[in-house]
Design a protein around this motif. Structure first.
Motif, PDB file in Angstrom:
ATOM      1  N   LEU A 187       0.948  -1.161   0.043  1.00  0.00           N
ATOM      2  CA  LEU A 187       0.218  -0.228   0.242  1.00  0.00           C
ATOM      3  C   LEU A 187       1.008   1.259   0.034  1.00  0.00           C
ATOM      4  N   GLY A 188       0.156   2.361  -0.788  1.00  0.00           N
ATOM      5  CA  GLY A 188       1.954   3.079  -0.994  1.00  0.00           C
ATOM      6  C   GLY A 188       1.035   4.862   0.180  1.00  0.00           C
ATOM      7  N   ARG A 189      -0.128   5.823  -1.900  1.00  0.00           N
ATOM      8  CA  ARG A 189      -0.965   6.881  -1.133  1.00  0.00           C
ATOM      9  C   ARG A 189      -2.157   6.657  -0.774  1.00  0.00           C
ATOM     10  N   GLY A 190      -2.829   5.662  -0.897  1.00  0.00           N
ATOM     11  CA  GLY A 190      -4.090   4.647  -0.445  1.00  0.00           C
ATOM     12  C   GLY A 190      -3.814   4.526   0.921  1.00  0.00           C
ATOM     13  N   ILE A 191      -2.571   4.473   1.410  1.00  0.00           N
ATOM     14  CA  ILE A 191      -2.673   3.946   2.876  1.00  0.00           C
ATOM     15  C   ILE A 191      -2.589   5.682   3.734  1.00  0.00           C
ATOM     16  N   VAL A 192      -2.170   6.551   3.086  1.00  0.00           N
ATOM     17  CA  VAL A 192      -1.478   7.827   3.497  1.00  0.00           C
ATOM     18  C   VAL A 192      -2.728   8.639   3.312  1.00  0.00           C
ATOM     19  N   ALA A 193      -3.274   8.301   2.577  1.00  0.00           N
ATOM     20  CA  ALA A 193      -4.666   9.155   2.274  1.00  0.00           C
ATOM     21  C   ALA A 193      -5.909   8.517   3.518  1.00  0.00           C
ATOM     22  N   ASP A 194      -6.427   7.264   3.272  1.00  0.00           N
ATOM     23  CA  ASP A 194      -6.580   6.646   4.968  1.00  0.00           C
ATOM     24  C   ASP A 194      -5.665   5.503   5.672  1.00  0.00           C
ATOM     25  N   PRO A 195      -5.385   6.366   6.422  1.00  0.00           N
ATOM     26  CA  PRO A 195      -4.374   5.565   7.854  1.00  0.00           C
ATOM     27  C   PRO A 195      -5.331   3.925   7.809  1.00  0.00           C
ATOM     28  N   GLY A 196      -6.452   4.016   8.582  1.00  0.00           N
ATOM     29  CA  GLY A 196      -7.022   2.806   8.497  1.00  0.00           C
ATOM     30  C   GLY A 196      -7.184   1.429   7.416  1.00  0.00           C
ATOM     31  N   LEU A 197      -6.715   2.336   6.535  1.00  0.00           N
ATOM     32  CA  LEU A 197      -6.580   1.325   5.220  1.00  0.00           C
ATOM     33  C   LEU A 197      -5.842  -0.409   6.016  1.00  0.00           C
ATOM     34  N   ALA A 198      -5.555  -0.244   5.876  1.00  0.00           N
ATOM     35  CA  ALA A 198      -5.086  -1.440   6.371  1.00  0.00           C
ATOM     36  C   ALA A 198      -5.692  -2.598   7.602  1.00  0.00           C
ATOM     37  N   LEU A 199      -6.036  -1.773   7.870  1.00  0.00           N
ATOM     38  CA  LEU A 199      -6.665  -2.548   9.575  1.00  0.00           C
ATOM     39  C   LEU A 199      -8.370  -3.296   9.156  1.00  0.00           C
TER      40      LEU A 199
END
Length: 335
Positions: A222-234
């Motif tokens: 994950l790159g920009r996606g998790i910077v934009a949504d820090p909860g994405l991995a969770l």
């Protein structure tokens, strides 16, 4: 499933690595690239890019960080990899995907995807230079102008000794324009015996599920996606565990992380970088949070550290932050 935090120069540095791994859900980080030319870098350069080396090469929340090297000279890369190995990293990663013109103009990054044989020599030289138990991994795009050499390049990396490959599913010519061509990854996977991780254009849980389905990869970067949504991995992990869409981080939860980010920026980055780094993150957060739009609008015209700190305190309550020196104040007032 393994979820990795991508290397992105100028964005995913040690500050965001610290903050995003505190939010949770990441298994490993890859550092932004360290450019290798024709000289042996001193230890302090490696520590500047990866201060986590002083903490067992883990972020303060305990997530391992794998340093990434970029270059085209096998001997220089091998020498620097050997020096880096002495500092105790979690392996060494090699960059064959950076699309930046200045990097490609000097024969690094994605430009090497036109020369599979040379890629093989680079990986082999690094593999021989570091201890046998140390992982050497690689990251590539589908190609330079097209993906005609994708399998040749991936096989050259495996033959040279790479034990893991991340594929950013776009060519250099594609840049960061959507879409990412996840459906082109299965052919690469079928040609290799090492784990392949899919990367590119994963902004939401739905993107992650579709990427896994189309690429055939269990693991994602994950790159920009998790910077934009820090909860994405969770959120991805919640779905993977059949818990439904959960684990998402709301704006109110981000307050302490935004403060932590600003504290680290003020303590560790140059005055010229501080305001811009906060604006950069808020700008990406606007994709996921309506509240970030308001925050970005407030700080967009601010350049002075004290003004930004004062505004953040009105939003998130009191906190301590390193005071700028008089020299830094003078600089901020005149730029």
């Amino acid at each position: 499933m393994q979820l990795l935090l991508a290397p992105m120069e100028g964005l995913l540095d040690f500050v965001l690595r610290d903050v995003l791994t505190r939010v949770g859900g990441m298994d490993r980080c890859v550092s932004e690239f360290i450019r290798i030319t024709d000289r042996l870098l001193p230890d302090h350069v490696f520590h500047r890019y990866i201060p986590e080396l002083r903490n067992g090469c883990r972020t303060l929340s305990g997530v391992p960080v794998r340093p990434q090297l970029l270059g085209s000279d096998p001997q220089a890369l091998a020498q620097n990899a050997a020096r880096l190995a002495e500092l105790g990293p979690f392996g060494v990663d090699l960059n064959f995907g950076c699309p930046a013109k200045v990097v490609n103009r000097h024969g690094g990054g994605a430009s090497l995807l036109r020369e599979p044989d040379r890629i093989g020599r680079v990986v082999e030289a690094v593999r021989r230079a570091v201890p046998a138990q140390m992982v050497v991994s690689t990251k590539m795009r589908l190609g330079y102008d097209d993906d005609s050499l994708a399998i040749d390049c991936a096989q050259a990396m495996q033959a040279g000794g790479s034990s893991e490959l991340v594929v950013h599913a776009r060519t250099k010519a594609d840049g960061y324009r959507p879409p990412a061509y996840w459906e082109r990854i299965p052919a690469i996977r079928a040609a290799l015996n090492i784990p392949v991780i899919a990367n590119g254009e994963i902004w939401t849980v739905q993107d992650a599920l579709r990427c896994r389905r189309e690429s055939g990869c269990d693991d994602l970067m994950l790159g920009r996606g998790i910077v934009a949504d820090p909860g994405l991995a969770l959120a991805i992990r919640s779905v993977d565990a059949d818990e439904g869409v959960g684990g998402a981080v709301e704006w109110k939860d981000l307050g302490p992380h935004i403060i932590r980010f600003w504290q680290m920026v003020c303590a560790d980055l140059e005055p010229a970088q501080r305001a811009g780094r906060l604006k950069q993150w808020l700008n990406l957060l606007r994709r996921r949070f309506a509240e970030a739009e308001c925050a970005f609008a407030h700080v967009r015209a601010m350049r002075n550290q004290r003004d930004i700190t004062a505004w953040l305190k009105t939003q998130h309550g009191p906190f301590e932050v390193a005071e700028p020196s008089q020299k830094e104040v003078d600089w901020q007032m005149t730029h």
